[in-house]
Design a protein around this motif. Structure first.
Motif, mmCIF file in Angstrom:
data_model
loop_
_atom_site.group_PDB
_atom_site.id
_atom_site.type_symbol
_atom_site.label_atom_id
_atom_site.label_comp_id
_atom_site.label_asym_id
_atom_site.label_seq_id
_atom_site.Cartn_x
_atom_site.Cartn_y
_atom_site.Cartn_z
ATOM 1 N N GLY A 51 -44.819 9.252 24.981
ATOM 2 C CA GLY A 51 -45.296 10.185 25.990
ATOM 3 C C GLY A 51 -45.476 11.576 25.399
ATOM 4 N N TRP A 52 -45.684 12.563 26.257
ATOM 5 C CA TRP A 52 -45.875 13.923 25.740
ATOM 6 C C TRP A 52 -44.565 14.594 25.357
ATOM 7 C CZ3 TRP A 52 -43.366 17.656 28.431
ATOM 8 C CH2 TRP A 52 -43.103 17.445 29.785
ATOM 9 N N ILE A 53 -43.437 13.960 25.675
ATOM 10 C CA ILE A 53 -42.148 14.579 25.382
ATOM 11 C C ILE A 53 -41.519 14.023 24.107
ATOM 12 C CG2 ILE A 53 -40.620 12.972 26.619
ATOM 13 C CD1 ILE A 53 -40.574 16.837 26.815
ATOM 14 N N GLY A 54 -42.016 12.885 23.606
ATOM 15 C CA GLY A 54 -41.447 12.282 22.406
ATOM 16 C C GLY A 54 -42.082 12.820 21.146
ATOM 17 N N HIS A 55 -41.469 12.529 19.996
ATOM 18 C CA HIS A 55 -41.956 13.069 18.730
ATOM 19 C C HIS A 55 -42.244 12.000 17.688
ATOM 20 C CE1 HIS A 55 -39.950 16.466 20.715
ATOM 21 N NE2 HIS A 55 -40.872 17.189 20.124
ATOM 22 N N SER A 56 -41.786 10.782 17.950
ATOM 23 C CA SER A 56 -42.063 9.671 17.039
ATOM 24 C C SER A 56 -41.646 8.371 17.724
ATOM 25 C CB SER A 56 -41.276 9.838 15.739
ATOM 26 O OG SER A 56 -41.320 8.639 14.982
ATOM 27 N N PRO A 57 -42.375 7.286 17.472
ATOM 28 C CA PRO A 57 -41.936 5.992 18.010
ATOM 29 C C PRO A 57 -40.583 5.547 17.468
ATOM 30 C CG PRO A 57 -44.221 5.895 17.273
ATOM 31 C CD PRO A 57 -43.659 7.193 16.762
ATOM 32 N N VAL A 58 -40.173 6.118 16.331
ATOM 33 C CA VAL A 58 -38.877 5.751 15.734
ATOM 34 C C VAL A 58 -37.905 6.930 15.817
ATOM 35 C CG1 VAL A 58 -39.796 3.948 14.251
ATOM 36 C CG2 VAL A 58 -39.779 6.315 13.431
ATOM 37 N N GLU A 59 -37.996 7.698 16.894
ATOM 38 C CA GLU A 59 -37.158 8.886 17.065
ATOM 39 C C GLU A 59 -35.670 8.549 17.045
ATOM 40 O OE1 GLU A 59 -37.733 12.943 19.727
ATOM 41 O OE2 GLU A 59 -38.886 11.136 20.163
ATOM 42 N N LEU A 60 -35.321 7.391 17.610
ATOM 43 C CA LEU A 60 -33.912 7.010 17.636
ATOM 44 C C LEU A 60 -33.370 6.802 16.224
ATOM 45 C CD1 LEU A 60 -31.512 6.394 19.528
ATOM 46 C CD2 LEU A 60 -32.205 3.989 19.467
ATOM 47 N N ALA A 61 -34.232 6.375 15.307
ATOM 48 C CA ALA A 61 -33.791 6.191 13.920
ATOM 49 C C ALA A 61 -33.350 7.517 13.311
ATOM 50 C CB ALA A 61 -34.916 5.573 13.091
ATOM 51 N N ALA A 62 -34.043 8.606 13.670
ATOM 52 C CA ALA A 62 -33.639 9.924 13.176
ATOM 53 C C ALA A 62 -32.274 10.304 13.735
ATOM 54 C CB ALA A 62 -34.682 10.964 13.558
ATOM 55 N N TYR A 63 -32.025 9.965 14.992
ATOM 56 C CA TYR A 63 -30.708 10.205 15.584
ATOM 57 C C TYR A 63 -29.640 9.408 14.848
ATOM 58 C CZ TYR A 63 -31.418 13.092 19.740
ATOM 59 O OH TYR A 63 -31.624 14.142 20.583
ATOM 60 N N GLN A 64 -29.940 8.139 14.562
ATOM 61 C CA GLN A 64 -28.962 7.307 13.853
ATOM 62 C C GLN A 64 -28.659 7.878 12.479
ATOM 63 O OE1 GLN A 64 -31.094 3.378 14.600
ATOM 64 N NE2 GLN A 64 -28.970 2.753 14.843
ATOM 65 N N ARG A 65 -29.708 8.334 11.795
ATOM 66 C CA ARG A 65 -29.506 8.875 10.457
ATOM 67 C C ARG A 65 -28.705 10.179 10.519
ATOM 68 N NH1 ARG A 65 -34.451 9.017 6.161
ATOM 69 N NH2 ARG A 65 -34.464 11.277 6.463
ATOM 70 N N ALA A 66 -29.023 11.017 11.502
ATOM 71 C CA ALA A 66 -28.284 12.275 11.643
ATOM 72 C C ALA A 66 -26.810 12.013 11.925
ATOM 73 C CB ALA A 66 -28.902 13.123 12.749
ATOM 74 N N ALA A 67 -26.528 11.015 12.771
ATOM 75 C CA ALA A 67 -25.137 10.676 13.083
ATOM 76 C C ALA A 67 -24.419 10.146 11.838
ATOM 77 C CB ALA A 67 -25.081 9.651 14.207
ATOM 78 N N ALA A 68 -25.122 9.352 11.044
ATOM 79 C CA ALA A 68 -24.501 8.738 9.871
ATOM 80 C C ALA A 68 -24.257 9.742 8.759
ATOM 81 C CB ALA A 68 -25.379 7.599 9.353
ATOM 82 N N THR A 69 -25.068 10.793 8.700
ATOM 83 C CA THR A 69 -24.951 11.764 7.609
ATOM 84 C C THR A 69 -24.219 13.032 8.016
ATOM 85 O OG1 THR A 69 -27.138 12.670 8.181
ATOM 86 C CG2 THR A 69 -27.062 10.947 6.496
#
Length: 574
Positions: free
Chosen positions: A233-251
């Motif tokens: 939608g117009w509020i999202g930034h990538s279809p794999v946005e959750l992956a960035a969250y997972q990576r941020a949490a892991a690092t």
């Protein structure tokens, strides 16, 4: 037993009705293990004498846009411009600089954030002036509401949407003048025509934005937040946005607990057993993942669906026309839905059947009616889910809708942070007769509706302490009280909105929201008590801890009196 951390000599506001105050707090393995007598005489790896400082449960922002905020911190910020000449000067300065100033921006684009027409006497930039400044460099300047943006001719031509014959997308408008030429304003889903040229951002850029944003959150006492729309939608930034969250949490780059709402657009049909969805083919994420999936640091919340637009842009679906005709300058404007009610009903029901709770963006009272009807139908057909359904914003709520919300167990997230900068403009749009319905607070609580504190950041200032004060005084920039003065909250109710109320609304009250034995040791240390301060917004955040680990800390100054302690300045102050 040896504790990991012992806080003592503190003014602890627990927000636990059975034990509202304490002076000592013991923490072990990230959890609260006791208060006062429970931990008397116990040894600890670290003992902090807080010298009378106030400790509250960690603040929870139940509705914000963290990736958007984090990316915006690296974009051209135009929020400080007052008057179009100042805005044009900022844009001219940016265009004269290097075209790759923002490393996350696509090559050649000028991205700006924080524009509000209310800071420019209700006017929007002249596209001819924007074209003069930017030339062939495409411009995308977000409105602070998020529900519209200002673009130039170069951007419209790249999107193939410049010609007068171009048909508006469903749920959006390319605003045009009397001759059919674009004015540069794109509303609601029409923004995606331009965003499609910019998106997606890389996982690395989104992870960096999360690091940047949540460090700022920590400096303001925030320990948990809900990302109100991700993945599309117009509020999202990538279809794999959750992956960035997972990576941020892991690092270790996610500095607050995150609950992520995927937008309804990214959920798709699931091929399971024919009985799984009842009368409706279920829609969701692969493997049947649904609301609540995740761990203590990162989890999935409800599915986010936009029913209507915004009050600031006069696109929210209301039952009677706006009193000022704003930038649309046309009588009879009652806003609009993002799709037909029938389409919205079918999509939401399919998602609900797959186990997803619903967070329905509904700002106008007509949209609130639709949300109540659809959520009520889902409850009757499929039963109530463990995670509460929500109405995001619930900005204009008629008296007859309050009882229906309470009976349905729906939580609401009205933003007190809107009052200061947007209150006067919204008052003009709504008119005096229905202004008392706007951004309720006290009457939600009186009706038994769960009220969650939130900011909608970066649409408005996300400082929680200022948000609490806004709930208490409801003051606009003109000094008026916004809406009904009886909707003001007490300081304790305002604190509850960002602690126990937000925890309940996010389905996490068993582990968050109060400093109670067995819950997460998420806490905020303040220079004074929000229950007694003359101005809550003037209090200082001295430290923030998530699971007993400090995400922000100035406590090494505690050997000095409060009057001699330096004022902490966040790295990205807003």
């Amino acid at each position: 037993m040896k504790l990991d951390l012992l806080l003592r000599n503190a003014n602890i506001i627990t927000m636990d009705g059975e034990r509202p105050h304490a002076s000592s707090l013991g923490i072990w393995q990230g959890m609260v293990v006791g208060l006062d007598d429970d931990v008397a005489g116990m040894d600890a790896a670290t003992v902090l004498d807080l010298d009378g400082a106030t400790v509250t449960p960690g603040f929870i922002d139940a509705h914000c846009h963290t990736v958007w905020f984090g990316l915006g911190l690296a974009e051209l910020d135009v929020s400080g411009a007052h008057g179009l000449e100042e805005l044009y000067a900022l844009l001219e300065g940016a265009t004269s600089g290097p075209m790759d100033a923002d490393p996350a921006a696509p090559a050649g684009w000028l991205l700006a954030t924080g524009f509000s027409h209310q800071q420019h006497s209700g006017t929007f930039p002249d596209i001819r002036e924007l074209d003069r400044i930017t030339g062939d460099r495409p411009l995308f300047m977000r409105h602070n509401s998020g529900h519209m943006a200002v673009v130039n001719t170069a951007a419209l031509r790249l999107a193939g949407a410049h010609a007068p014959s171009y048909r508006d997308p469903d749920g959006g408008v390319i605003v045009r003048d009397a001759s059919g030429q674009p004015t540069g304003l794109v509303q609601e889903t029409a923004q995606t025509l331009i965003q499609a040229l910019i998106l997606p951002y890389s996982i690395e850029n989104i992870e960096t934005a999360l690091d940047r944003a949540t460090q700022h959150y920590a400096s303001e006492g925030i320990t948990s937040f809900t990302e109100a729309g991700a993945g599309g939608g117009w509020i999202g930034h990538s279809p794999v946005e959750l992956a960035a969250y997972q990576r941020a949490a892991a690092t270790g780059r996610l500095h607050a607990r995150a609950q992520v709402m995927p937008v309804l657009d990214v959920l798709h049909a699931l091929d399971g057993h024919p009985d799984d969805g009842g009368q409706s083919k279920p829609m969701g994420l692969d493997l049947g993942i649904a609301s609540g999936f995740g761990d203590n640091m990162l989890s999935l919340g409800p599915a986010k669906v936009f029913l209507d637009g915004s009050l600031m842009g006069e696109t929210a679906a209301v039952s009677a026309e706006y009193c000022s005709h704003g930038h649309r300058d046309n009588a009879g404007n009652v806003g609009y839905f993002q799709a037909s009610p029938e389409q919205l009903q079918a999509k939401i029901e399919s998602v609900y059947a797959a186990g997803w709770s619903i967070a329905a963006h509904a700002i106008g009272d007509r949209a609130v009616d639709l949300a109540l009807e659809i959520i009520g139908t889902c409850d009757r057909k499929y039963g109530r889910h463990a995670m509460p359904n929500r109405i995001e914003h619930a900005s204009l709520t008629r008296p007859d809708q309050l009882g229906r919300m309470a009976a349905a167990g729906i939580a609401v997230t009205p933003q007190a942070s809107f009052f200061l900068d947007g209150g006067d403009g919204m008052a003009v749009s709504l008119g005096p007769d229905r202004l008392p319905w706007a951004y309720r607070a006290s009457s939600f609580l009186a009706a038994g509706v769960t009220l969650a504190g939130s900011s909608d950041r970066p649409v408005a200032n996300g400082n929680v302490l200022r948000g609490m004060q806004a709930f208490v005084d409801r003051t606009t920039s003109s000094g008026a009280v916004f809406g009904n003065p009886d909707e003001r909250l007490t300081p304790r109710q305002a604190l509850a909105a960002y602690t126990t109320g937000a925890a309940r609304a996010t389905g996490t009250e068993s582990v968050k929201g109060s400093l109670t034995t067995g819950k997460f040791a998420d806490f905020t240390v303040l220079s004074g008590s929000p229950l007694t301060a003359n101005d809550i917004g003037e209090l200082q955040v001295l430290a923030t801890a998530v699971g007993g680990t400090f995400s922000y800390n100035t406590l090494f100054f505690l050997n000095k009196p409060l009057s001699q302690r330096p004022v902490p300045v966040p790295a990205h102050a807003s």
